[in-house]
Design a protein around this motif. Structure first.
Motif, PDB file in Angstrom:
ATOM      1  N   ILE A 258       0.826  -1.212   0.000  1.00 40.23           N
ATOM      2  CA  ILE A 258       0.000   0.000   0.000  1.00 40.23           C
ATOM      3  C   ILE A 258       0.860   1.262   0.000  1.00 40.23           C
ATOM      4  CG2 ILE A 258      -1.729   1.325   1.267  1.00 40.23           C
ATOM      5  CD1 ILE A 258      -2.838  -1.317   2.323  1.00 40.23           C
ATOM      6  N   CYS A 259       1.821   1.306   0.898  1.00 37.04           N
ATOM      7  CA  CYS A 259       2.628   2.525   1.087  1.00 37.04           C
ATOM      8  C   CYS A 259       3.929   2.424   0.285  1.00 37.04           C
ATOM      9  CB  CYS A 259       2.915   2.742   2.567  1.00 37.04           C
ATOM     10  SG  CYS A 259       1.434   2.938   3.575  1.00 37.04           S
ATOM     11  N   THR A 260       3.827   2.664  -0.984  1.00 35.80           N
ATOM     12  CA  THR A 260       5.003   2.674  -1.845  1.00 35.80           C
ATOM     13  C   THR A 260       5.498   4.110  -2.028  1.00 35.80           C
ATOM     14  OG1 THR A 260       3.691   2.907  -3.861  1.00 35.80           O
ATOM     15  CG2 THR A 260       4.139   0.665  -3.078  1.00 35.80           C
ATOM     16  N   VAL A 261       6.725   4.242  -2.505  1.00 40.69           N
ATOM     17  CA  VAL A 261       7.291   5.571  -2.744  1.00 40.69           C
ATOM     18  C   VAL A 261       6.489   6.311  -3.807  1.00 40.69           C
ATOM     19  CG1 VAL A 261       9.325   6.821  -3.572  1.00 40.69           C
ATOM     20  CG2 VAL A 261       9.603   4.864  -2.029  1.00 40.69           C
ATOM     21  N   LYS A 262       6.120   5.604  -4.865  1.00 42.67           N
ATOM     22  CA  LYS A 262       5.363   6.233  -5.950  1.00 42.67           C
ATOM     23  C   LYS A 262       4.025   6.762  -5.447  1.00 42.67           C
ATOM     24  CE  LYS A 262       3.439   5.330 -10.552  1.00 42.67           C
ATOM     25  NZ  LYS A 262       3.265   4.327 -11.635  1.00 42.67           N
ATOM     26  N   ARG A 263       3.317   5.956  -4.660  1.00 43.98           N
ATOM     27  CA  ARG A 263       2.026   6.399  -4.132  1.00 43.98           C
ATOM     28  C   ARG A 263       2.191   7.549  -3.141  1.00 43.98           C
ATOM     29  NH1 ARG A 263      -1.212   0.647  -3.094  1.00 43.98           N
ATOM     30  NH2 ARG A 263      -1.628   0.193  -5.311  1.00 43.98           N
ATOM     31  N   THR A 264       3.280   7.540  -2.397  1.00 51.44           N
ATOM     32  CA  THR A 264       3.540   8.635  -1.458  1.00 51.44           C
ATOM     33  C   THR A 264       3.755   9.949  -2.196  1.00 51.44           C
ATOM     34  OG1 THR A 264       4.581   7.067   0.092  1.00 51.44           O
ATOM     35  CG2 THR A 264       5.003   9.416   0.443  1.00 51.44           C
ATOM     36  N   LEU A 265       4.521   9.904  -3.276  1.00 52.27           N
ATOM     37  CA  LEU A 265       4.740  11.112  -4.077  1.00 52.27           C
ATOM     38  C   LEU A 265       3.437  11.583  -4.726  1.00 52.27           C
ATOM     39  CD1 LEU A 265       8.152  10.195  -5.778  1.00 52.27           C
ATOM     40  CD2 LEU A 265       7.769  11.676  -3.786  1.00 52.27           C
ATOM     41  N   MET A 266       2.614  10.629  -5.172  1.00 49.26           N
ATOM     42  CA  MET A 266       1.305  10.999  -5.727  1.00 49.26           C
ATOM     43  C   MET A 266       0.424  11.625  -4.648  1.00 49.26           C
ATOM     44  SD  MET A 266       0.570   7.656  -8.140  1.00 49.26           S
ATOM     45  CE  MET A 266      -1.112   8.168  -8.472  1.00 49.26           C
ATOM     46  N   LEU A 267       0.536  11.119  -3.426  1.00 48.22           N
ATOM     47  CA  LEU A 267      -0.239  11.660  -2.308  1.00 48.22           C
ATOM     48  C   LEU A 267       0.172  13.095  -1.999  1.00 48.22           C
ATOM     49  CD1 LEU A 267      -2.395  10.984  -0.176  1.00 48.22           C
ATOM     50  CD2 LEU A 267      -0.540  10.193   1.315  1.00 48.22           C
ATOM     51  N   ILE A 268       1.469  13.359  -2.053  1.00 46.31           N
ATOM     52  CA  ILE A 268       1.959  14.726  -1.833  1.00 46.31           C
ATOM     53  C   ILE A 268       1.418  15.660  -2.921  1.00 46.31           C
ATOM     54  CG2 ILE A 268       4.038  16.171  -1.853  1.00 46.31           C
ATOM     55  CD1 ILE A 268       5.498  13.843  -0.481  1.00 46.31           C
ATOM     56  N   GLY A 269       1.413  15.173  -4.157  1.00 48.61           N
ATOM     57  CA  GLY A 269       0.821  15.968  -5.228  1.00 48.61           C
ATOM     58  C   GLY A 269      -0.658  16.234  -4.994  1.00 48.61           C
ATOM     59  N   LEU A 270      -1.366  15.228  -4.454  1.00 48.45           N
ATOM     60  CA  LEU A 270      -2.793  15.399  -4.148  1.00 48.45           C
ATOM     61  C   LEU A 270      -2.998  16.416  -3.035  1.00 48.45           C
ATOM     62  CD1 LEU A 270      -5.701  14.437  -4.655  1.00 48.45           C
ATOM     63  CD2 LEU A 270      -5.304  12.632  -2.952  1.00 48.45           C
ATOM     64  N   ILE A 271      -2.087  16.433  -2.067  1.00 48.70           N
ATOM     65  CA  ILE A 271      -2.169  17.424  -0.984  1.00 48.70           C
ATOM     66  C   ILE A 271      -2.093  18.834  -1.550  1.00 48.70           C
ATOM     67  CG2 ILE A 271      -0.908  18.394   0.987  1.00 48.70           C
ATOM     68  CD1 ILE A 271      -0.135  15.524   1.745  1.00 48.70           C
ATOM     69  N   TRP A 272      -1.123  19.073  -2.443  1.00 46.08           N
ATOM     70  CA  TRP A 272      -0.977  20.396  -3.050  1.00 46.08           C
ATOM     71  C   TRP A 272      -2.189  20.734  -3.918  1.00 46.08           C
ATOM     72  CZ3 TRP A 272       2.408  24.357  -2.443  1.00 46.08           C
ATOM     73  CH2 TRP A 272       3.532  24.110  -1.642  1.00 46.08           C
ATOM     74  N   MET A 273      -2.698  19.746  -4.646  1.00 44.71           N
ATOM     75  CA  MET A 273      -3.857  19.994  -5.498  1.00 44.71           C
ATOM     76  C   MET A 273      -5.079  20.368  -4.656  1.00 44.71           C
ATOM     77  SD  MET A 273      -5.570  17.444  -8.335  1.00 44.71           S
ATOM     78  CE  MET A 273      -3.945  17.215  -9.077  1.00 44.71           C
ATOM     79  N   THR A 274      -5.264  19.676  -3.530  1.00 45.29           N
ATOM     80  CA  THR A 274      -6.391  19.982  -2.643  1.00 45.29           C
ATOM     81  C   THR A 274      -6.293  21.389  -2.087  1.00 45.29           C
ATOM     82  OG1 THR A 274      -6.518  17.640  -2.007  1.00 45.29           O
ATOM     83  CG2 THR A 274      -7.634  19.231  -0.578  1.00 45.29           C
ATOM     84  N   SER A 275      -5.095  21.785  -1.666  1.00 45.57           N
ATOM     85  CA  SER A 275      -4.903  23.140  -1.144  1.00 45.57           C
ATOM     86  C   SER A 275      -5.156  24.188  -2.231  1.00 45.57           C
ATOM     87  CB  SER A 275      -3.484  23.294  -0.586  1.00 45.57           C
ATOM     88  OG  SER A 275      -3.275  22.430   0.513  1.00 45.57           O
ATOM     89  N   MET A 276      -4.688  23.905  -3.437  1.00 48.48           N
ATOM     90  CA  MET A 276      -4.908  24.850  -4.538  1.00 48.48           C
ATOM     91  C   MET A 276      -6.387  24.982  -4.871  1.00 48.48           C
ATOM     92  SD  MET A 276      -1.736  24.006  -7.124  1.00 48.48           S
ATOM     93  CE  MET A 276      -0.039  24.315  -6.647  1.00 48.48           C
ATOM     94  N   LEU A 277      -7.110  23.853  -4.887  1.00 52.32           N
ATOM     95  CA  LEU A 277      -8.543  23.897  -5.178  1.00 52.32           C
ATOM     96  C   LEU A 277      -9.304  24.656  -4.090  1.00 52.32           C
ATOM     97  CD1 LEU A 277      -9.188  20.271  -6.506  1.00 52.32           C
ATOM     98  CD2 LEU A 277      -9.149  22.397  -7.829  1.00 52.32           C
ATOM     99  N   SER A 278      -8.740  24.684  -2.895  1.00 55.06           N
ATOM    100  CA  SER A 278      -9.369  25.428  -1.806  1.00 55.06           C
ATOM    101  C   SER A 278      -9.116  26.925  -1.907  1.00 55.06           C
ATOM    102  CB  SER A 278      -8.838  24.910  -0.461  1.00 55.06           C
ATOM    103  OG  SER A 278      -9.232  25.745   0.600  1.00 55.06           O
ATOM    104  N   VAL A 279      -7.936  27.309  -2.380  1.00 57.17           N
ATOM    105  CA  VAL A 279      -7.509  28.710  -2.335  1.00 57.17           C
ATOM    106  C   VAL A 279      -7.715  29.439  -3.662  1.00 57.17           C
ATOM    107  CG1 VAL A 279      -5.529  30.241  -1.962  1.00 57.17           C
ATOM    108  CG2 VAL A 279      -5.839  28.219  -0.509  1.00 57.17           C
ATOM    109  N   LEU A 280      -7.424  28.780  -4.786  1.00 53.37           N
ATOM    110  CA  LEU A 280      -7.469  29.460  -6.087  1.00 53.37           C
ATOM    111  C   LEU A 280      -8.831  30.057  -6.450  1.00 53.37           C
ATOM    112  CD1 LEU A 280      -5.175  27.263  -8.369  1.00 53.37           C
ATOM    113  CD2 LEU A 280      -4.707  29.513  -7.391  1.00 53.37           C
TER     114      LEU A 280
END
Length: 304
Positions: A131-153
């Motif tokens: 479940i917790c692979t490096v690739k999925r972790t990096l995708m999760l970090i990208g999702l975190i930034w996307m969520t914050s942007m969708l909240s603020v932009l």
């Protein structure tokens, strides 16, 4: 009278004396340098040890520390500029506020993700590697930034649509309320913050109680993980208290208008700086593996 105009009027009428302004700026700069110095040491420790590269927990921690550095630096720049220039160009203020908001909203989401990773490691250990692979972790970090942007932009898009062109060439005291001043933006912000609060706290409570039941088996790792989740909850409480800051500032402005600048300073230290000062201690120094390599790094730096 709009809330943004009221905020700026109070600040103009009750500006700090030179000595008080100097003390506040010195405190903020010292805290910024101290926090970023510790964070740089943590980041360099991560970069010098390949053992951390393949561990999702440390990758999320690296992102948390890097995000905190961005957030602290940007907010300190805004704080100091408010004293040096007092009012700055709206376009410049808008860019700085947006970047600071991205970093601010990333932190509780990152902590929630770290809590989920801890839950998987303890409660579903056999599937943790899948479940917790490096690739999925990096995708999760990208999702975190996307969520914050969708909240603020959306705040930016609404402002661009309704404000006259002259507004972006004007100068304001740089606060979120003075740049994104439409009442609909404020309502949207409040609703978004409530949704964030519910989701993140649900994740924290869910992971804590799941690990709590696992810890009843007297597993040392599970007990340690349970304590870690408690710390996650404490950190999330500090970080998400930023969502209550606008309401608190309004109350303080009404009750203590002559001390509004002091109220802004207290809110800034409590909601912006304090959580970022605690993060390195809770997650870096407390972790045995990270602490071992951090000590080795610091000893090498102090050596001849």
């Amino acid at each position: 009278m709009s809330a943004s105009y009221a905020n700026e009027t109070v600040v103009v009428n009750y500006r700090d004396a030179f000595s008080k302004a100097m003390i506040k700026n010195v405190i903020v700069v010292v805290l910024c340098i101290s926090i970023n110095y510790i964070n740089v040491a943590l980041l360099q420790t991560f970069c010098k040890q390949q053992i951390f590269y393949m561990n999702p927990r440390y990758i999320l921690f690296f992102h948390l520390v890097l995000n905190d550095m961005i957030q602290v630096t940007l907010t300190v720049v805004l704080f100091i500029s408010s004293y040096i220039f007092f009012q700055i160009n709206v376009s410049v203020c808008c860019v700085l506020i947006l970047l600071a908001l991205f970093a601010t909203e990333n932190t509780p989401l990152n902590l929630a993700c770290m809590a989920v990773e801890c839950y998987i490691a303890i409660c579903i250990p056999l599937r943790h590697v899948q479940i917790c692979t490096v690739k999925r972790t990096l995708m999760l970090i990208g999702l975190i930034w996307m969520t914050s942007m969708l909240s603020v932009l959306p705040d930016l898009f609404i402002t661009l649509a309704i404000e006259p062109p002259d507004f972006y060439n004007s100068r304001v005291f740089c606060l979120r309320e003075t740049v994104f001043r439409n009442p609909h933006i404020i309502k949207k912000r409040d609703i978004t913050y409530i949704v964030y609060l519910v989701i993140v706290w649900f994740i924290i409570f869910f992971t804590y109680f799941k690990i709590l039941f696992t810890a009843k088996a007297a597993s040392q790792d599970a007990t340690k993980a349970r304590n870690t989740i408690i710390l996650h909850g404490f950190q999330v409480l500090l970080c998400m208290s930023i969502y209550a800051e606008p309401l608190l500032r309004q109350v303080l402005q009404q009750w203590f208008p002559q001390n509004y600048s002091d109220s802004l300073f207290a809110c800034y230290i409590l909601f912006q700086i304090l959580p970022r000062a605690i993060n390195p201690i809770v997650y870096g120094v407390r972790d045995k593996t990270y602490r071992k390599y951090l000590k080795r790094y610091l000893l090498c730096k102090m050596g001849p």
